[in-house]
Enzyme design. Structure first.
Site, PDB file in Angstrom:
ATOM      1  N   CYS A  93       0.783  -1.248   0.050  1.00 42.42           N
ATOM      2  CA  CYS A  93       0.217   0.006   0.111  1.00 42.42           C
ATOM      3  C   CYS A  93       0.883   1.345   0.038  1.00 42.42           C
ATOM      4  CB  CYS A  93      -0.909  -0.277   1.231  1.00 42.42           C
ATOM      5  SG  CYS A  93       0.058   0.044   2.756  1.00 42.42           S
ATOM      6  N   GLN A  94       1.999   1.177   0.276  1.00 40.03           N
ATOM      7  CA  GLN A  94       2.909   2.333   0.436  1.00 40.03           C
ATOM      8  C   GLN A  94       2.963   3.378  -0.821  1.00 40.03           C
ATOM      9  OE1 GLN A  94       3.787  -0.639   0.923  1.00 40.03           O
ATOM     10  NE2 GLN A  94       4.732  -0.915   3.152  1.00 40.03           N
TER      11      GLN A  94
END
Length: 403
Positions: A93-94
């Site tokens: 998700c970064q």
């Protein structure tokens, strides 16, 4: 699945689990099968992840060793050979988080997901079903556009959602983006109207967790999305509500001697205590637990007040005895796993440090939310046969493709 369009009899799901983490997708599939008689067989053919610690936890709980390494090293031929008809994905998700660099599809951590989209276009037999999960920011990304373009090119019917465990009666806010896709001629049995300008629905059509307005108490008496200490219901779009359970149902026994090690240090309370989100066992809410829980204060997860009295706006003015009396502690990994709806059998190998446990849970997903999505994913209406909801009229013709 009460109130949901029934799946065709004898559905078999053979899934590949990409970016498998500690096994949230695996447990969601098992839960969906246990609760849905139409899902005759469901198994994970193979799981893939880079994180060695996550892989050890996955293997410890499922008995299956994930394929270790970069998913880009897995060839088209090998993916075809698995014979899977479902892909479940929870990519890093970064690249899409609020506090990250937002490099999107140019982030090295997004390249595995982009590779899988490319592989989809080259497969002789693409999977029938796809489920993808990520943070809400993914919905505004170039990666999302690439995914939708791929689905349209390959003739997938798809729907997009923003969902939180609080909508399913769990006292935790964890809003996430989800996309479901199924390849034509398979189409979804029902859809939720999405307001103009938006792409995501905030309910799952037909799910027992989303009652119809005429079956609920007065919508005006409800509090929107669990805001407030004693909120008992969630009011969503269209007057939908779901009772929320109290946190005490998810806590370990207060007699557990190990809880002392989870007490919030007094020096931290004095220095940054005003930034904590504080809840009680009777509360029906908690904020999202992130991978930085216990390492940072603001926005990483709630802490629990088990003593007498109220938490002040600025705890720096309390003496040590007054702070001690509040009995403020962090949630344990077991409690967070329960809030994430992992089975009670889920545990960590002895070699997994406490910090690693928090980090892995912070990167995980909610099993209940994904299980409900899987149930909906396999429910469909084909032109030759329909399975109407028991409280809805049968739809007149197939819906348009797309979110």
């Amino acid at each position: 699945w009460k109130g949901m369009t029934a799946p065709p009899p004898g559905v078999h799901l053979h899934a590949l689990e990409f970016f498998s983490g500690v096994g949230g997708l695996h447990f969601a599939l098992a839960l969906a099968m246990a609760e849905n008689k139409g899902l005759e067989q469901a198994d994970v053919v193979a799981a893939f992840d880079l994180n060695e610690v996550a892989n050890s936890v996955y293997a410890f709980n499922t008995g299956r060793e994930p394929v270790r390494g970069d998913v880009r090293s897995v060839s088209l031929a090998r993916l075809e050979a698995y014979g899977a008809n479902a892909w479940f994905m929870s990519p890093p998700c970064q690249p899409y988080t609020r506090v990250g660099l937002k490099r999107d599809h140019n982030d090295p951590r997004a390249l595995g997901f982009v590779y899988l989209l490319k592989i989809l276009t080259e497969m002789h037999t693409p999977p029938t079903y796809i489920l993808m999960e990520n943070v809400k920011g993914f919905g505004e990304s170039e990666s999302r556009k690439l995914m939708i373009e791929t689905f349209q090119r390959l003739h997938y019917d798809f729907q997009e959602f923003h969902l939180s465990p609080s909508l399913f009666g769990l006292p935790n806010q964890r809003w996430r983006y989800f996309c479901l896709a199924k390849r034509l001629p398979h189409i979804f049995a029902g859809r939720v109207a999405v307001p103009s300008g938006e792409i995501c629905a905030e309910e799952i059509p037909g799910s027992q967790y989303f009652a119809r307005p005429h079956r609920t108490p007065s919508a005006q008496a409800l509090v929107c999305r669990g805001q407030g200490e004693h909120t008992e219901s969630v009011l969503g779009k269209g007057g939908i509500q779901q009772p929320i359970r109290p946190l005490c149902e998810f806590l370990v026994s207060s007699e557990d001697a190990s809880l002392e090690s989870y007490r919030v240090p007094l020096i931290l309370l004095r220095k940054t205590g005003r930034l904590f989100d504080v809840v009680r066992p009777s509360s029906r809410r908690s904020i999202c637990f992130t991978k930085s829980y216990t390492q940072y204060v603001e926005g990483t997860g709630s802490i629990l007040l088990q003593g007498e009295g109220d938490f002040p706006d600025d705890p720096a003015f309390l003496d040590d005895a007054e702070l001690e009396a509040l009995q403020l502690r962090y949630f344990t990994p077991r409690e967070i796993a329960r809030l994430h709806a992992f089975p009670e059998s889920f545990s960590f190998p002895a070699s997994t440090t406490l910090r690693q446990q928090y980090k892995l849970l912070g990167n995980s997903l909610n099993v209940r939310v994904v299980a409900e999505l899987i149930k909906y994913l396999i429910c469909e209406k084909l032109e030759q046969q329909s399975f109407p909801c028991d409280d809805d009229e049968e739809e007149k013709g197939p819906p348009e493709r797309g979110g």
